[in-house]
Write a protein that holds these residues in place. Structure first.
Motif, mmCIF file in Angstrom:
data_model
loop_
_atom_site.group_PDB
_atom_site.id
_atom_site.type_symbol
_atom_site.label_atom_id
_atom_site.label_comp_id
_atom_site.label_asym_id
_atom_site.label_seq_id
_atom_site.Cartn_x
_atom_site.Cartn_y
_atom_site.Cartn_z
ATOM 1 N N ALA A 424 0.820 -1.212 0.000
ATOM 2 C CA ALA A 424 0.000 0.000 0.000
ATOM 3 C C ALA A 424 0.853 1.261 0.000
ATOM 4 C CB ALA A 424 -0.929 -0.002 1.211
ATOM 5 N N TYR A 425 2.128 1.133 0.425
ATOM 6 C CA TYR A 425 3.014 2.297 0.511
ATOM 7 C C TYR A 425 3.697 2.607 -0.825
ATOM 8 C CZ TYR A 425 2.427 2.006 5.556
ATOM 9 O OH TYR A 425 1.895 1.997 6.833
ATOM 10 N N ALA A 426 3.500 1.737 -1.796
ATOM 11 C CA ALA A 426 4.067 1.997 -3.122
ATOM 12 C C ALA A 426 3.263 3.081 -3.829
ATOM 13 C CB ALA A 426 4.075 0.710 -3.944
ATOM 14 N N LEU A 439 7.926 4.570 -5.873
ATOM 15 C CA LEU A 439 8.194 3.428 -5.011
ATOM 16 C C LEU A 439 7.487 2.171 -5.502
ATOM 17 C CD1 LEU A 439 7.855 5.174 -1.539
ATOM 18 C CD2 LEU A 439 9.960 4.444 -2.637
ATOM 19 N N THR A 440 8.227 1.070 -5.540
ATOM 20 C CA THR A 440 7.677 -0.228 -5.882
ATOM 21 C C THR A 440 8.134 -1.247 -4.839
ATOM 22 O OG1 THR A 440 9.579 -0.771 -7.279
ATOM 23 C CG2 THR A 440 7.687 0.271 -8.363
ATOM 24 N N VAL A 441 7.411 -2.360 -4.744
ATOM 25 C CA VAL A 441 7.785 -3.420 -3.808
ATOM 26 C C VAL A 441 8.847 -4.307 -4.458
ATOM 27 C CG1 VAL A 441 6.977 -5.409 -2.480
ATOM 28 C CG2 VAL A 441 5.504 -3.402 -2.735
ATOM 29 N N ILE A 447 14.269 -10.082 1.970
ATOM 30 C CA ILE A 447 13.452 -9.194 2.799
ATOM 31 C C ILE A 447 12.633 -8.295 1.871
ATOM 32 C CG2 ILE A 447 13.452 -7.334 4.515
ATOM 33 C CD1 ILE A 447 16.118 -8.446 5.528
ATOM 34 N N ASP A 448 11.337 -8.180 2.138
ATOM 35 C CA ASP A 448 10.492 -7.294 1.349
ATOM 36 C C ASP A 448 10.819 -5.847 1.691
ATOM 37 O OD1 ASP A 448 9.162 -9.297 0.001
ATOM 38 O OD2 ASP A 448 7.593 -9.481 1.516
ATOM 39 N N VAL A 449 11.077 -5.063 0.678
ATOM 40 C CA VAL A 449 11.422 -3.656 0.851
ATOM 41 C C VAL A 449 10.677 -2.843 -0.203
ATOM 42 C CG1 VAL A 449 13.715 -4.159 1.772
ATOM 43 C CG2 VAL A 449 13.416 -3.830 -0.693
ATOM 44 N N LEU A 450 10.778 -1.553 -0.073
ATOM 45 C CA LEU A 450 10.322 -0.642 -1.120
ATOM 46 C C LEU A 450 11.552 -0.125 -1.853
ATOM 47 C CD1 LEU A 450 7.606 1.339 0.845
ATOM 48 C CD2 LEU A 450 7.207 -0.344 -0.958
ATOM 49 N N LYS A 451 11.435 0.005 -3.150
ATOM 50 C CA LYS A 451 12.581 0.398 -3.964
ATOM 51 C C LYS A 451 12.209 1.575 -4.852
ATOM 52 C CE LYS A 451 16.072 -1.485 -7.132
ATOM 53 N NZ LYS A 451 16.573 -2.706 -7.817
ATOM 54 N N GLY A 497 -6.902 6.646 5.620
ATOM 55 C CA GLY A 497 -6.314 5.319 5.728
ATOM 56 C C GLY A 497 -5.380 4.973 4.590
ATOM 57 N N LYS A 498 -4.932 5.971 3.828
ATOM 58 C CA LYS A 498 -4.012 5.740 2.716
ATOM 59 C C LYS A 498 -2.701 6.497 2.963
ATOM 60 C CE LYS A 498 -7.734 5.227 -0.676
ATOM 61 N NZ LYS A 498 -8.297 5.753 -1.959
ATOM 62 N N PRO A 499 -1.572 5.958 2.462
ATOM 63 C CA PRO A 499 -0.313 6.699 2.594
ATOM 64 C C PRO A 499 -0.416 8.076 1.948
ATOM 65 C CG PRO A 499 0.091 4.456 1.871
ATOM 66 C CD PRO A 499 -1.389 4.668 1.785
ATOM 67 N N GLN A 500 -0.081 9.075 2.703
ATOM 68 C CA GLN A 500 -0.232 10.448 2.238
ATOM 69 C C GLN A 500 1.093 11.060 1.791
ATOM 70 O OE1 GLN A 500 -1.565 13.027 5.349
ATOM 71 N NE2 GLN A 500 -1.990 14.757 3.988
ATOM 72 N N ALA A 501 2.178 10.706 2.499
ATOM 73 C CA ALA A 501 3.454 11.351 2.196
ATOM 74 C C ALA A 501 4.604 10.519 2.747
ATOM 75 C CB ALA A 501 3.500 12.763 2.791
ATOM 76 N N TRP A 502 5.795 10.780 2.181
ATOM 77 C CA TRP A 502 7.053 10.199 2.664
ATOM 78 C C TRP A 502 7.998 11.334 3.025
ATOM 79 C CZ3 TRP A 502 8.635 5.359 3.764
ATOM 80 C CH2 TRP A 502 7.849 4.282 3.306
ATOM 81 N N GLY A 503 8.629 11.201 4.181
ATOM 82 C CA GLY A 503 9.692 12.126 4.552
ATOM 83 C C GLY A 503 11.011 11.375 4.531
#
Length: 521
Positions: A424-426, A439-441, A447-451, A497-503
């Motif tokens: 969901a964070y992608a 961002l993709t999974v 290990i699962d990460v975001l890339k 309930g959705k990702p809004q932003a990345w810092g």
């Protein structure tokens, strides 16, 4: 001085190539009225092409001295001198007076204060912000300049030497605005043509035309896949890099040239009668503006503190003043060193990552020979090589301890899961100064990460691994480059309930400052 390229020196080159996995390099030396050039190894692997003294390499940040020299020539030009005194451009002219609409910083007072000499002596207070340019919309010197308003300042004006490319880009754009010419044309008109530097170009586009039409050879950049201090360093492999355009960095580092031409470039500083720069210009260009902090790598080897003038570092070595500069890019590096006391200069180009550190000892070896130091008592080359190893040791140690510094209480944390599934964070998130974060999974070491592949000039990959709650650790590296930096990041989930932003702490010099990317998809 006899030719520096002796059998003994050739052996040292061979040893350095094996130690640092260097495919090829070219050298130029001037001493008094004499000039020597020589190429070693391969410029390209497949098909193999040997390095010659006219083989093209990236000059990278050695470009900065050429930009500053071009500015000195403009200041003395009829076009500038014909203006009323109050309108003539000098080193103390504020950049905002020249490109008022384009040069805007995040602080309006600082905008009005930064002068041309501030911009080209690393004392504006801006940190590197290297990931903030080179993507769509920030791909020209003008666009890079206009983007400065969206970036954080770090230090106060004129208080701290802080190496930064973007003010040099702004100075390049300002010179283009005044002259009405692309910088490459002005450099060719005022410097390269008068000096007979006919194999020197501005950016890959300019050089590739010569490669296609004239059969010139442009060395292919490489990276060894393991750091020199890694226990499995010998198991690495040489990876070729794509040619970099670098037109967006302009006078900060886009020159492509060869040993033959840089011999002419060095000579014009040692003997002003041979080129367009006069004694007064050279004195001004070599006058220190910033003091380099004692802990900076630029101080190693030299006596006391180094300084930065206008496009040159200034240091003392065995009682002699030296003027020098490194150049670096993905897969290559360069170095220029001048000792006017003995009318001496040495330069090299090489097609391997961090070449300016790895081959610096050879330049010092040639300098020591020119200073008349007996071969049996020359120890500095070995010291310089050890300094390079120490640099990598510090990098590895810093990376190894970064997680504990970023999250010192991780082991005692109350473990809180992510609010949402990882996928969901992608998505695509955008910051006005740093562009898109796509961002993709992915999986990294099971290990699962975001890339995310950053789309800018320096082609970095970000790997985001969850630590706790909405806190993450970020590993930043390029695909084939073993250098890694660890940063921290936070995700923000909105009321829907959705990702809004990345810092993300995009600027390593400001590890506690998060750059926020807002969701677009």
């Amino acid at each position: 001085m006899a030719s520096p390229f002796t059998t003994a020196f050739d052996k040292l080159v061979d040893e350095s190539f094996k130690k640092w996995h260097i495919p090829g390099a070219s050298f130029a030396v001037v001493h008094g009225a004499e000039t020597w050039t020589k190429g070693y190894g391969l410029a390209q692997q497949d098909p193999p092409k040997a390095v010659e003294s006219n083989t093209l390499f990236y000059g990278a940040s050695t470009t900065k001295a050429q930009l500053c020299a071009a500015w000195a020539l403009y200041m003395s030009s009829e076009a500038n001198q014909a203006k009323p005194k109050s309108e003539q451009v000098t080193w103390t002219t504020p950049l905002a007076d020249i490109i008022r609409d384009d040069f805007v910083l995040s602080d309006p007072v600082r905008t009005l204060q930064v002068t041309l000499e501030d911009a080209v002596s690393h004392r504006t207070g801006l940190p590197r912000h290297e990931a903030s340019y080179g993507y769509e919309g920030v791909k020209t010197p003008k666009e890079v300049t206009r983007n400065l308003r969206n970036l954080y300042l770090h230090n106060e004006l004129r208080t701290t030497f802080e190496y930064c490319n973007t003010p040099f880009v702004a100075a390049s754009h300002a010179l283009e605005t005044l002259t009405g010419k692309p910088l490459v044309d002005y450099l060719r008109e005022t410097l390269w043509s008068p000096l007979g530097m006919n194999d020197t170009y501005g950016g890959y586009g300019d050089a590739s035309a010569a490669v296609e039409k004239e059969g010139a050879i442009l060395a292919k950049g490489t990276v060894w896949s393991k750091l020199p201090t890694s226990v499995d360093e010998a198991d690495g492999h040489l990876a070729e890099e794509e040619y970099m355009d670098l037109s967006e960095v302009s006078g900060a580092g886009y020159v492509i040239s060869c040993a033959n031409d840089y011999a002419k470039w060095m000579r014009c500083w040692l003997d002003p009668s041979s080129g367009p720069l006069d004694d007064a210009m050279i004195k001004e260009l070599w006058t220190p503006r910033s003091i380099v902090q004692p802990n900076e790598v630029y101080n190693e080897l030299f006596e006391g503190l180094s300084a930065y003038s206008l496009g040159w570092f200034v240091s003392t070595y065995k009682g002699h003043m030296l003027y020098w500069h490194t150049g670096g890019l993905i897969g290559g590096g360069s170095y220029v060193l001048l000792c006017p006391d003995i009318q001496f200069g040495v330069t090299f180009f090489a097609n391997v990552q961090d070449a300016s550190f790895k081959l610096k000892g050879l330049a010092i070896e040639i300098l020591d020979a020119a200073l008349g130091i007996p071969e049996a008592t020359r120890t500095e080359r070995t010291l310089v090589d050890q300094e390079a190893v120490n640099l990598y040791t510090k990098i590895v140690a810093k990376a190894a301890g970064a997680r504990e510094k970023l999250f010192p209480s991780e082991l005692e944390m109350q473990k809180v899961p992510l609010a949402l599934p990882l996928k969901a964070y992608a998505g695509t998130f955008v910051n006005i100064g740093y562009g898109p974060l796509n961002l993709t999974v992915a999986q990294e070491e099971d290990i699962d990460v975001l890339k995310c592949a950053l789309p800018g000039t320096w082609r970095n990959d970000l790997l985001l691994q969850h630590v706790n709650a909405e806190h993450w650790i970020v590993s930043r590296s390029s695909a084939s480059n073993p250098w890694r930096a660890l940063l921290r990041a936070e995700s923000k989930v909105g009321s829907d309930g959705k990702p809004q932003a990345w810092g993300v702490a995009m600027e390593p010099a400001m590890p506690d400052i998060l750059t926020w990317f807002e969701r677009t998809t």
